[in-house]
Design an enzyme around this catalytic site. Structure first.
Site, PDB file in Angstrom:
ATOM      1  N   ASP A 481       0.845  -1.206   0.000  1.00 65.11           N
ATOM      2  CA  ASP A 481       0.000   0.000   0.000  1.00 65.11           C
ATOM      3  C   ASP A 481       0.868   1.239   0.000  1.00 65.11           C
ATOM      4  O   ASP A 481       2.080   1.201   0.238  1.00 65.11           O
ATOM      5  CB  ASP A 481      -0.989  -0.028   1.167  1.00 65.11           C
ATOM      6  CG  ASP A 481      -0.313   0.200   2.517  1.00 65.11           C
ATOM      7  OD1 ASP A 481       0.924   0.374   2.560  1.00 65.11           O
ATOM      8  OD2 ASP A 481      -1.034   0.205   3.529  1.00 65.11           O
ATOM      9  N   HIS A 494      -9.180  14.815  -2.678  1.00 65.58           N
ATOM     10  CA  HIS A 494      -9.540  13.493  -3.179  1.00 65.58           C
ATOM     11  C   HIS A 494      -9.307  13.353  -4.675  1.00 65.58           C
ATOM     12  O   HIS A 494      -8.981  12.251  -5.150  1.00 65.58           O
ATOM     13  CB  HIS A 494     -10.995  13.179  -2.823  1.00 65.58           C
ATOM     14  CG  HIS A 494     -11.192  12.901  -1.363  1.00 65.58           C
ATOM     15  ND1 HIS A 494     -10.784  11.730  -0.770  1.00 65.58           N
ATOM     16  CD2 HIS A 494     -11.727  13.671  -0.364  1.00 65.58           C
ATOM     17  CE1 HIS A 494     -11.069  11.762   0.527  1.00 65.58           C
ATOM     18  NE2 HIS A 494     -11.652  12.929   0.803  1.00 65.58           N
ATOM     19  N   ASP A 498      -7.080  10.473  -6.254  1.00 61.45           N
ATOM     20  CA  ASP A 498      -7.465   9.563  -7.355  1.00 61.45           C
ATOM     21  C   ASP A 498      -6.404   9.550  -8.437  1.00 61.45           C
ATOM     22  O   ASP A 498      -6.060   8.485  -8.987  1.00 61.45           O
ATOM     23  CB  ASP A 498      -8.800   9.993  -7.950  1.00 61.45           C
ATOM     24  CG  ASP A 498      -9.967   9.704  -7.013  1.00 61.45           C
ATOM     25  OD1 ASP A 498      -9.770   8.953  -6.032  1.00 61.45           O
ATOM     26  OD2 ASP A 498     -11.074  10.225  -7.269  1.00 61.45           O
ATOM     27  N   ARG A 514       4.210 -10.666 -17.655  1.00 56.84           N
ATOM     28  CA  ARG A 514       3.815 -11.991 -18.131  1.00 56.84           C
ATOM     29  C   ARG A 514       2.278 -12.078 -18.204  1.00 56.84           C
ATOM     30  O   ARG A 514       1.575 -11.473 -17.379  1.00 56.84           O
ATOM     31  CB  ARG A 514       4.331 -13.072 -17.192  1.00 56.84           C
ATOM     32  CG  ARG A 514       5.843 -13.191 -17.128  1.00 56.84           C
ATOM     33  CD  ARG A 514       6.218 -14.393 -16.265  1.00 56.84           C
ATOM     34  NE  ARG A 514       5.535 -14.371 -14.959  1.00 56.84           N
ATOM     35  CZ  ARG A 514       5.497 -15.397 -14.119  1.00 56.84           C
ATOM     36  NH1 ARG A 514       6.102 -16.536 -14.440  1.00 56.84           N
ATOM     37  NH2 ARG A 514       4.862 -15.294 -12.966  1.00 56.84           N
ATOM     38  N   GLU A 525      -5.950   2.281  -0.869  1.00 51.30           N
ATOM     39  CA  GLU A 525      -4.635   2.513  -1.435  1.00 51.30           C
ATOM     40  C   GLU A 525      -3.800   1.246  -1.477  1.00 51.30           C
ATOM     41  O   GLU A 525      -2.588   1.296  -1.703  1.00 51.30           O
ATOM     42  CB  GLU A 525      -3.893   3.590  -0.626  1.00 51.30           C
ATOM     43  CG  GLU A 525      -3.410   3.157   0.746  1.00 51.30           C
ATOM     44  CD  GLU A 525      -4.467   3.302   1.824  1.00 51.30           C
ATOM     45  OE1 GLU A 525      -4.110   3.350   3.006  1.00 51.30           O
ATOM     46  OE2 GLU A 525      -5.683   3.378   1.489  1.00 51.30           O
TER      47      GLU A 525
END
Length: 609
Positions: A481, A494, A498, A514, A525
């Site tokens: 996180d 905010h 974002d 891969r 988060e």
């Protein structure tokens, strides 16, 4: 000057030829007059192959050729013109006119005399008419033409400059008059009073003998008007006329081998110029005679007419001759196509060609029926007003007693409504499939970061645990996180938060390329990574690379206690799962490792032992 032209005439003529050929080919591509019916590359290879063989033959057998003979004539003062003391420019004009007139008569003779027509029909057998047709001549015809031209040059005493000019213009005009270019109608009408235009000469390549034996001129168009061999337009129009010879339409005759062999075929037809005005009457008389002598065929014709009338209420019915020209249609055909009977008779079915099928579609159809077999298929046609309609078509060859095909009968059912209905159904399925795919994507993808969402993550983790347990391979799980993300939101708002999540997600995703790697937004988060078949050492390196790459990205984070840029902490766990391993085992261990990373000051990677 003359010596220079004589020395380099081959290079000059080749340059003019290649330049003219390229320009006209480009013009045809940009603004064509007719849609070609044959494979262009095959035709061009065959046609150019003929001109290469002809050039080699001329150089070997007649090395002096026309220009060489003109040089000798001028040096020795031979011929009629050299007995007159005219200025050079007058001699050039006289020579050009007389050479052009001789070419006209030579062309006529190649149609009149059977042995000459044998070789000239190689040129007329081309099923399309474009710039390459202008060089499609049998090597023997080229040799004969050279010998005739040498004789005329010697007799006239033609100046070498005049012959050089004539030869270059002859090559250019041969390609120009055969080219498939669309000239402005008003300009073309004016031009054809002085020179031969592509529209004027195209009539000469019609399958109708009355039109084939017309418009013989090469340069000056006046000769056809003077000698009564001029026809202004083809009866079927330039876009609908059929080009070529009826007896040489099969693919084997259109190959290079077939073209070289064609003069030696036993068939010799279409050379009598006196057929011009009587051909149709003669054919009618012959048909009447045959009908009288052959009562069986007459009876068959009556039965056929009754059959056509019986099915004509529901089906589109037509009959064509062996060359594919329409000789009979019913009312239903006229009603659906929008054409009257008089507009259809004498035409090929290309008049209703929609252009939606590839050339190979009709080539395969023609091969089938020409071999005496029935053909069945669904065909998209275009009516007179441009509207598309679909028919289920069956074509049946009708043979005479000797087994030769004398006509083709086509029966078609209008299936337009069914095709449109099927198309609507197919579109509905396509729209539904697209909607389902979109819904499936929305159910699997996080709307903000475009990574896998928590639901998809849970499904894929369970799938990979099961798969790795069967193959006894390791499975790595990384949970990470963003450090002090709450502070980031408090500082940047905010919307800024974002934007930060999107950039972090993109940075993490770039480290795992891969197809089997899964990167997901775990929540808030937090991000999670599933790496099948990755061992501990590689897992730690990959996680560390992920952390370093994000830090080097340099996203500002003024309220972070760790760095002044955005950083992350991560916990790593690698297990070889078995049938008892669950999602929660991986998540619990990775969460503990992540907690250890935070305890050690954040912005680091910890592995759960």
């Amino acid at each position: 000057m003359i010596d220079f032209l004589y020395k380099y005439e081959a290079i000059i003529r080749l340059s003019v030829f290649l330049g003219g050929f390229s320009l006209l080919a480009l013009w045809e591509w940009i603004r064509p007059k007719r849609e070609l019916t044959q494979d262009k590359i095959k035709r061009w290879l065959n046609n150019v192959g003929l001109v290469v063989c002809s050039t080699i033959a001329v150089r070997v057998i007649v090395p002096t050729a026309a220009i060489g003979m003109a040089y000798i004539v001028e040096q020795e003062h031979l011929g009629i013109i050299n007995h007159f003391d005219f200025p050079l420019w007058i001699k050039i004009i006289i020579t050009f006119i007389l050479l052009d007139l001789s070419i006209y008569f030579q062309h006529v003779f190649f149609h009149v005399i059977p042995i000459l027509w044998r070789f000239h029909r190689v040129h007329h057998s081309d099923l399309d008419c474009d710039v390459s047709t202008g060089v499609r001549f049998h090597p023997v015809e080229i040799l004969l033409s050279i010998l005739i031209k040498i004789s005329i040059i010697t007799m006239l005493g033609a100046p070498i400059l005049a012959v050089i000019i004539f030869e270059m213009i002859l090559n250019l005009m041969s390609m120009f008059t055969h080219s498939n270019i669309n000239l402005n109608k008003n300009i073309e009408k004016i031009l054809r009073w002085f020179i031969v235009t592509p529209d004027m000469h195209r009539v000469h390549h019609s399958t109708r003998e009355n039109e084939t034996n017309s418009n013989f001129c090469f340069h000056i168009s006046l000769w056809d008007r003077i000698f009564g061999t001029y026809i202004a337009e083809p009866e079927a129009g330039h876009t609908n006329m059929i080009i070529g010879l009826d007896h040489f339409r099969e693919p084997n005759w259109q190959s290079f081998k077939g073209l070289m062999h064609m003069p030696f075929s036993s068939e010799v037809r279409g050379y009598a110029v006196n057929y011009r005005d009587t051909k149709n009457a003669d054919e009618l008389e012959l048909a009447t005679e045959l009908a009288i002598k052959n009562q069986e065929k007459a009876s068959l014709a009556i039965e056929l007419a009754s059959y056509l009338k019986a099915i004509g209420q529901h089906a589109l019915v037509s009959a064509t001759d062996p060359a594919g020209r329409i000789i009979q249609v019913n009312e239903r055909f006229c009603e659906i196509s929008g054409y009257s009977e008089s507009e259809l008779l004498g035409q090929s079915h290309s008049i209703v060609n929609s252009g939606t099928h590839p050339k190979g579609f009709f080539e395969k159809m023609w091969r089938t029926i020409a071999s005496g077999n029935n053909w069945q298929g669904e065909v998209c046609n275009r009516d007179k007003n441009g509207k598309l309609y679909w028919v289920d078509s069956t074509i049946m060859p009708i043979k005479d007693k000797e087994g030769n095909i004398e006509r083709y009968i086509s029966v078609r059912l209008d299936i337009t409504d069914r095709i449109l209905y099927e198309a609507e159904i197919a579109k509905a399925y396509e729209d539904l499939s697209r909607a389902n795919s979109q819904l499936e994507k929305l159910s699997r993808v996080d709307g903000l970061t475009n990574l896998s969402n928590r639901r998809h993550f849970d499904e894929m983790l369970a799938t990979e645990i099961n798969r790795m347990s069967r193959s006894n391979q390791p499975l790595t799980f990384i949970l990470c996180d963003i450090d002090y993300f709450k502070n980031y939101n408090d500082t940047y708002g905010h919307l800024g938060g974002d934007d930060c999540l999107r950039k972090v997600a993109k940075s993490i995703k770039l480290n795992f390329s891969r197809p089997s790697d899964i990167v997901a937004r775990y929540g808030g988060e937090e991000f999670a990574v599933i790496l099948p078949d990755v061992k501990k050492e590689a897992a730690i390196k990959l996680a560390e690379r992920m952390r370093v790459n994000l830090q080097e990205l340099g996203l500002p984070h003024e309220s972070s206690v760790v760095e002044k840029t955005v950083t992350l902490s991560a916990g790593v766990i690698t297990l070889v799962p078995d049938k008892h391993t669950t999602n929660s085992m991986f998540i619990e261990k990775a969460d503990k490792a992540l907690y250890m990373a935070k305890e050690k000051g954040r912005n680091n990677i910890q592995y759960f032992e």
